[in-house]
Scaffold this active site. Structure first.
Site, PDB file in Angstrom:
ATOM      1  N   SER A  85       0.812  -1.221   0.000  1.00  0.00           N
ATOM      2  CA  SER A  85       0.000   0.000   0.000  1.00  0.00           C
ATOM      3  C   SER A  85       0.844   1.270   0.000  1.00  0.00           C
ATOM      4  CB  SER A  85      -0.983   0.003   1.169  1.00  0.00           C
ATOM      5  OG  SER A  85      -0.335  -0.384   2.337  1.00  0.00           O
ATOM      6  N   THR A 187      -0.561   2.253   4.603  1.00  0.00           N
ATOM      7  CA  THR A 187      -0.128   3.646   4.440  1.00  0.00           C
ATOM      8  C   THR A 187       0.661   4.095   5.657  1.00  0.00           C
ATOM      9  OG1 THR A 187      -1.999   4.230   3.099  1.00  0.00           O
ATOM     10  CG2 THR A 187      -1.035   6.004   4.395  1.00  0.00           C
ATOM     11  N   THR A 205       1.593   6.959   0.418  1.00  0.00           N
ATOM     12  CA  THR A 205       0.702   5.831   0.128  1.00  0.00           C
ATOM     13  C   THR A 205       0.555   5.603  -1.372  1.00  0.00           C
ATOM     14  OG1 THR A 205      -1.527   4.952   0.574  1.00  0.00           O
ATOM     15  CG2 THR A 205      -1.405   7.265   0.007  1.00  0.00           C
ATOM     16  N   ARG A 215      -8.035   9.107  -8.901  1.00  0.00           N
ATOM     17  CA  ARG A 215      -8.441   9.280  -7.503  1.00  0.00           C
ATOM     18  C   ARG A 215      -7.243   9.718  -6.633  1.00  0.00           C
ATOM     19  NH1 ARG A 215      -7.092   7.059  -2.179  1.00  0.00           N
ATOM     20  NH2 ARG A 215      -8.965   7.140  -0.922  1.00  0.00           N
ATOM     21  N   THR A 238      -4.771   7.176   8.688  1.00  0.00           N
ATOM     22  CA  THR A 238      -4.687   6.052   7.760  1.00  0.00           C
ATOM     23  C   THR A 238      -6.083   5.480   7.593  1.00  0.00           C
ATOM     24  OG1 THR A 238      -3.653   3.891   7.369  1.00  0.00           O
ATOM     25  CG2 THR A 238      -4.160   4.437   9.639  1.00  0.00           C
ATOM     26  N   GLY A 239      -6.302   4.798   6.484  1.00  0.00           N
ATOM     27  CA  GLY A 239      -7.613   4.192   6.259  1.00  0.00           C
ATOM     28  C   GLY A 239      -8.321   4.828   5.080  1.00  0.00           C
TER      29      GLY A 239
HETATM   30  C1  SD4 Z   1      -6.043   6.647   1.053  1.00  0.00           C
HETATM   31  N1  SD4 Z   1      -5.630   6.893   3.377  1.00  0.00           N
HETATM   32  O1  SD4 Z   1      -5.530   6.806  -0.048  1.00  0.00           O
HETATM   33  C2  SD4 Z   1      -5.145   6.251   2.188  1.00  0.00           C
HETATM   34  C3  SD4 Z   1      -5.091   4.766   2.240  1.00  0.00           C
HETATM   35  C4  SD4 Z   1      -4.701   4.213   3.542  1.00  0.00           C
HETATM   36  O2  SD4 Z   1      -4.542   2.549   4.996  1.00  0.00           O
HETATM   37  O3  SD4 Z   1      -4.353   4.890   4.466  1.00  0.00           O
HETATM   38  N2  SD4 Z   1      -4.787   2.966   3.780  1.00  0.00           N
HETATM   39  O4  SD4 Z   1      -7.246   6.754   1.253  1.00  0.00           O
END
Ligand code: SD4
Length: 327
Positions: A85, A187, A205, A215, A238-239
């Protein structure tokens, strides 16, 4: 011995005491729910199980700034093909392109970012160059790539065989469904406080796997994926980036701290903004934050989020409390 000499001695000792880390990454099963860590600096803290990144950052802190540290740390997962990721080896978008988002922010409030960058292994370093070498704060897509190449970064294919294979399997059903805590290297948001008590942060990330072409997530956006205010503290996320972008969690956390919230309270409130306003049930967002003294806070929507913290006492992997409790 002068101040610098003392510092070096201190760092030699501290590196020694954290050497056990070099043997490998701490197993998540052995991670603690409450860190043994008192508020202190210098320190490095990163999202997920990122001990190797913290080690690199900690080393950089010995004669560098917090900014040097977070860049050095973020470069570790960026170069790791097994981390799917971040950077090289990251999951591609739906069309099979690995596109990267990253930013840095320093103690002076300077900020630099790249979004939708292809073919460059170290977007965090390009983001730092945007901050230091241009009058702008964010470069995107073709322009970001052109800038990186002009700055001497090597253009290369970032899609590994393994990521390509997974993408081809995904194409069979093309079911777009972000997975919660898909892996324990995710990330990386990384923050450091250096000897001068200055704070910097970085976030890097490859974004959500199989995202739409074009995106951009929260990670490169100031106030969303990262925010640093050297008077107060810093936060990173993160997320699911869309949830973070709609609530600007990292800025919110630092601002709540400025108004008197503890680091933990601020992180919890940022998650509650998402819970109260967004459809969060199948999605993960996690925040980590520090204040100026090195006090740590963290909170997530779903269980399973962890962070890695390194101080003079060594490195710890810490479980984060979540809104949804594990069964
Ligand atoms: C995103 N926040 O591109 C990042 C992805 C991520 O854990 O953090 N994944 O949305």
């Amino acid at each position: 011995m002068g101040r610098k000499g003392n510092r070096r001695k201190f760092f030699k000792q501290s590196l020694k005491s954290s050497l056990w880390l070099a043997a490998g990454t701490t197993a998540v099963s052995s991670c603690k729910a409450t860190p043994n860590i008192q508020a202190q600096y210098p320190m490095v803290i990163s999202t997920w199980d990122n001990a190797k990144a913290n080690e690199a950052a900690w080393k950089a802190l010995s004669d560098g700034t917090a900014l040097d540290a977070v860049e050095a740390g973020a470069r570790v997962p960026e170069a790791d093909p097994k981390d799917m990721s971040v950077g090289y080896g990251g999951r591609p978008d739906r069309d099979g392109h690995v596109t990267l988002d990253a930013c840095v922010m320093d103690h002076l409030g300077n900020y630099g970012a790249v979004t939708y960058l292809k073919n460059i292994m170290h977007p965090v370093s390009v983001a730092r160059r945007v901050m230091e070498e241009t009058p702008h704060v964010m470069l995107s897509g073709e322009g970001a790539l052109q800038f990186a190449v002009d700055q001497g970064f090597k253009s290369q294919n970032l899609l590994t065989e393994e990521a390509k294979k997974e993408w081809e399997e995904w194409k069979v059903t093309s079911k777009y469904e972000p997975k919660i805590n898909i892996e324990l290297h995710d990330t990386i948001g990384i923050m450091a406080i250096d000897h001068d008590q200055n704070i910097s942060g970085a976030c890097t990330t490859s974004g959500l796997g199989y995202k739409m072409a074009g995106r951009v997530g929260d990670s490169p956006v100031v106030g969303a994926g990262l925010f640093v205010d050297n008077e107060v503290g810093a936060a990173t996320a993160t997320g699911m980036g869309e949830l973070v972008l709609k609530t600007l969690g990292s800025f919110l956390i630092v601002e709540l701290m400025r108004q008197g919230a503890t680091v933990s309270e601020a992180c919890e409130e940022a998650v509650m903004r998402i819970i109260n306003k967004q459809d969060y049930k199948k999605l993960q967002v996690g925040f980590i934050a520090i204040d100026k003294q090195g006090q740590i806070g963290a909170y997530s929507i779903q269980p399973g989020f962890v962070y890695t913290v390194t101080t003079v006492s060594g490195t710890e992997l810490v479980k984060v409390n979540s809104y949804i409790k594990s069964e």
